[in-house]
Motif scaffolding. Structure first.
Motif, short mmCIF file in Angstrom:
data_model
loop_
_atom_site.label_atom_id
_atom_site.label_comp_id
_atom_site.label_asym_id
_atom_site.label_seq_id
_atom_site.Cartn_x
_atom_site.Cartn_y
_atom_site.Cartn_z
N PHE A 17 -18.60 -68.99 16.77
CA PHE A 17 -19.19 -70.10 16.02
C PHE A 17 -20.47 -70.54 16.70
O PHE A 17 -20.47 -70.91 17.87
CB PHE A 17 -18.21 -71.29 15.95
CG PHE A 17 -16.90 -70.96 15.28
CD1 PHE A 17 -16.78 -70.98 13.90
CD2 PHE A 17 -15.79 -70.61 16.05
CE1 PHE A 17 -15.58 -70.66 13.30
CE2 PHE A 17 -14.58 -70.30 15.44
CZ PHE A 17 -14.47 -70.31 14.06
N SER A 18 -21.57 -70.49 15.98
CA SER A 18 -22.87 -70.85 16.53
C SER A 18 -22.93 -72.34 16.87
O SER A 18 -22.38 -73.17 16.16
CB SER A 18 -23.98 -70.49 15.54
OG SER A 18 -25.21 -71.01 15.96
N TYR A 26 -17.79 -77.63 11.57
CA TYR A 26 -18.20 -76.41 12.26
C TYR A 26 -18.40 -76.68 13.75
O TYR A 26 -18.09 -75.85 14.60
CB TYR A 26 -19.50 -75.88 11.64
CG TYR A 26 -19.77 -74.43 11.97
CD1 TYR A 26 -19.33 -73.40 11.14
CD2 TYR A 26 -20.48 -74.09 13.11
CE1 TYR A 26 -19.59 -72.07 11.44
CE2 TYR A 26 -20.75 -72.76 13.43
CZ TYR A 26 -20.30 -71.76 12.59
OH TYR A 26 -20.55 -70.46 12.89
N LYS A 27 -18.92 -77.88 14.08
CA LYS A 27 -19.10 -78.25 15.48
C LYS A 27 -17.77 -78.26 16.23
O LYS A 27 -17.70 -77.88 17.39
CB LYS A 27 -19.74 -79.65 15.56
CG LYS A 27 -21.24 -79.67 15.43
CD LYS A 27 -21.75 -81.08 15.67
CE LYS A 27 -23.26 -81.15 15.53
NZ LYS A 27 -23.76 -82.53 15.74
N GLU A 33 -14.11 -73.26 20.78
CA GLU A 33 -14.41 -71.93 21.32
C GLU A 33 -14.93 -72.04 22.76
O GLU A 33 -14.49 -71.30 23.65
CB GLU A 33 -15.45 -71.23 20.44
CG GLU A 33 -15.86 -69.86 20.98
CD GLU A 33 -17.01 -69.24 20.19
OE1 GLU A 33 -17.49 -68.17 20.61
OE2 GLU A 33 -17.43 -69.82 19.17
N LYS A 34 -15.86 -72.96 22.98
CA LYS A 34 -16.44 -73.14 24.32
C LYS A 34 -15.38 -73.59 25.32
O LYS A 34 -15.38 -73.15 26.48
CB LYS A 34 -17.57 -74.17 24.27
CG LYS A 34 -18.84 -73.64 23.60
CD LYS A 34 -19.87 -74.75 23.45
CE LYS A 34 -20.33 -75.28 24.78
NZ LYS A 34 -21.39 -76.32 24.60
N LYS A 87 -11.22 -66.50 15.47
CA LYS A 87 -11.62 -67.46 14.43
C LYS A 87 -10.44 -68.15 13.77
O LYS A 87 -10.43 -69.37 13.57
CB LYS A 87 -12.48 -66.75 13.37
CG LYS A 87 -13.93 -66.54 13.79
CD LYS A 87 -14.78 -66.09 12.60
CE LYS A 87 -16.25 -66.09 12.98
NZ LYS A 87 -17.12 -65.75 11.84
N GLU A 88 -9.44 -67.35 13.39
CA GLU A 88 -8.30 -67.91 12.66
C GLU A 88 -7.60 -68.99 13.47
O GLU A 88 -7.29 -70.08 12.96
CB GLU A 88 -7.31 -66.79 12.30
CG GLU A 88 -7.85 -65.75 11.32
CD GLU A 88 -8.81 -64.76 11.96
OE1 GLU A 88 -8.86 -64.71 13.22
OE2 GLU A 88 -9.52 -64.06 11.22
#
Length: 333
Positions: A17-18, A26-27, A33-34, A87-88
């Protein structure tokens, strides 16, 4: 199947995720993720720290056991995080979590780094002290000791021993010589004769644990043959007697006392507040580790620097934990 180092390394390099997205949902995914990647990094670095710090050092049996267990726990933790780094799983976690953007950066398993730290769990071994602060624990896990903070705690600790511990020991009939030894230790502390204070405390602690332990053997109806057997060291006295599991403590206390980390599917706060039954040996197991090593070195003239703030804090803390354990039995039996 257990992931390889290569598997983990490859997935760590992939951006799921960017960070440049403005969408709040999205954030959340990006932050999650981070956080997962950050904790994998921390766990890997902690494993490397264990390897680097122990490869040229001769460890005793309990240190070897703890180092092996720590690495095993951290490896298992990496496997768990790896399974969530897709992702899931990230979308499912974030969509079903009421955590704020800030809260998402704090993982529920932060406790694992405190319990499986090389410094806190093996080298310094002090997180069992009941008044140790969160900041102290965090510093210790990084190999740092805040002497000023520990020194500030000592007057209150000594005062509590004079006010509550000594009268309690007198009340339950602990040998007056042992009580007098503690008084002499406090006198030495007040006069800044810190080496003398530490040695006297060590002697008193061993004597009190043995004396109360012998009473406990009778209460627990341990066989006469075992009761009459001689145990030359405090280590064998605690370790070899089949004490009954009759002390109830919380899971977080258990993990800090023993360094045994438990993986669970429950939420961390709920699990840490659950109760677990332990015995006399487990409750005082810290006396068989660094405390014992330091005691032996002092009495054999190998630890001539004994008497530093760290030594005083550990020894007075050990006495308080012994008091707290005996008090528990006095109130619950």
């Amino acid at each position: 199947m257990e992931p390889t180092i290569e598997d983990v390394s490859k997935r760590m390099k992939v951006t799921l995720f960017s960070e440049n997205q403005t969408d709040e949902v999205y954030k959340r995914y990006s932050i999650r993720e981070k956080t997962l990647k950050n904790n994998i990094d921390r766990a890997m670095n902690s494993i490397l720290e264990h390897v680097e710090k122990t490869e040229n050092v001769k460890l005793n049996h309990w240190q070897t056991e703890k180092a092996t267990r720590n690495v095993s726990n951290l490896s298992k933790y990496i496997e768990i995080l790896f399974s969530k780094l897709n992702k899931e799983s990230i979308i499912e976690y974030c969509d079903n979590s009421d955590k704020s953007l800030t809260d998402l950066t704090f993982d529920d398993d932060e406790f694992i780094f405190l319990v499986n730290s090389y410094y806190g769990n093996i080298l310094l071994d002090i997180v069992w002290a009941s008044d140790i602060s969160v900041s102290d624990v965090i510093n210790i896990t990084h190999g740092k000791i805040d002497d000023k903070n520990l020194k500030r705690k000592l007057p209150k600790k000594v005062s509590e021993i004079k006010k509550n511990v000594l009268p309690f020991f007198k009340k339950i009939g602990i040998n007056n010589e042992l009580i007098d030894t503690i008084n002499q230790s406090i006198l030495c502390y007040n006069k800044k004769i810190h080496k003398g204070s530490g040695i006297l405390l060590m002697v008193a602690i061993e004597g009190i644990v043995r004396e109360f332990g012998e009473r406990l053997m009778i209460k627990q109806e341990i066989k006469e043959a075992i009761q009459n057997k001689e145990y030359n060291s405090l280590d064998s006295f605690l370790r070899s007697i089949p004490w009954k599991e009759d002390i109830v403590i919380t899971q977080d206390k258990f993990m800090f006392l023993t360094g045994n980390y438990t993986f669970t599917n429950l939420k961390q706060k709920e699990f840490l507040n659950e109760n677990v039954s332990v015995n006399f040996k487990t409750r005082l197991d810290f006396l068989r580790r660094t405390f014992k090593e330091e005691r032996n070195q002092v009495l054999h003239g190998e630890h001539i620097k004994n008497g530093q703030v760290w030594d005083l804090y550990r020894n007075f803390s050990a006495l308080y934990e012994v008091y707290d354990t005996i008090k528990y039995y006095n109130e619950n039996q």
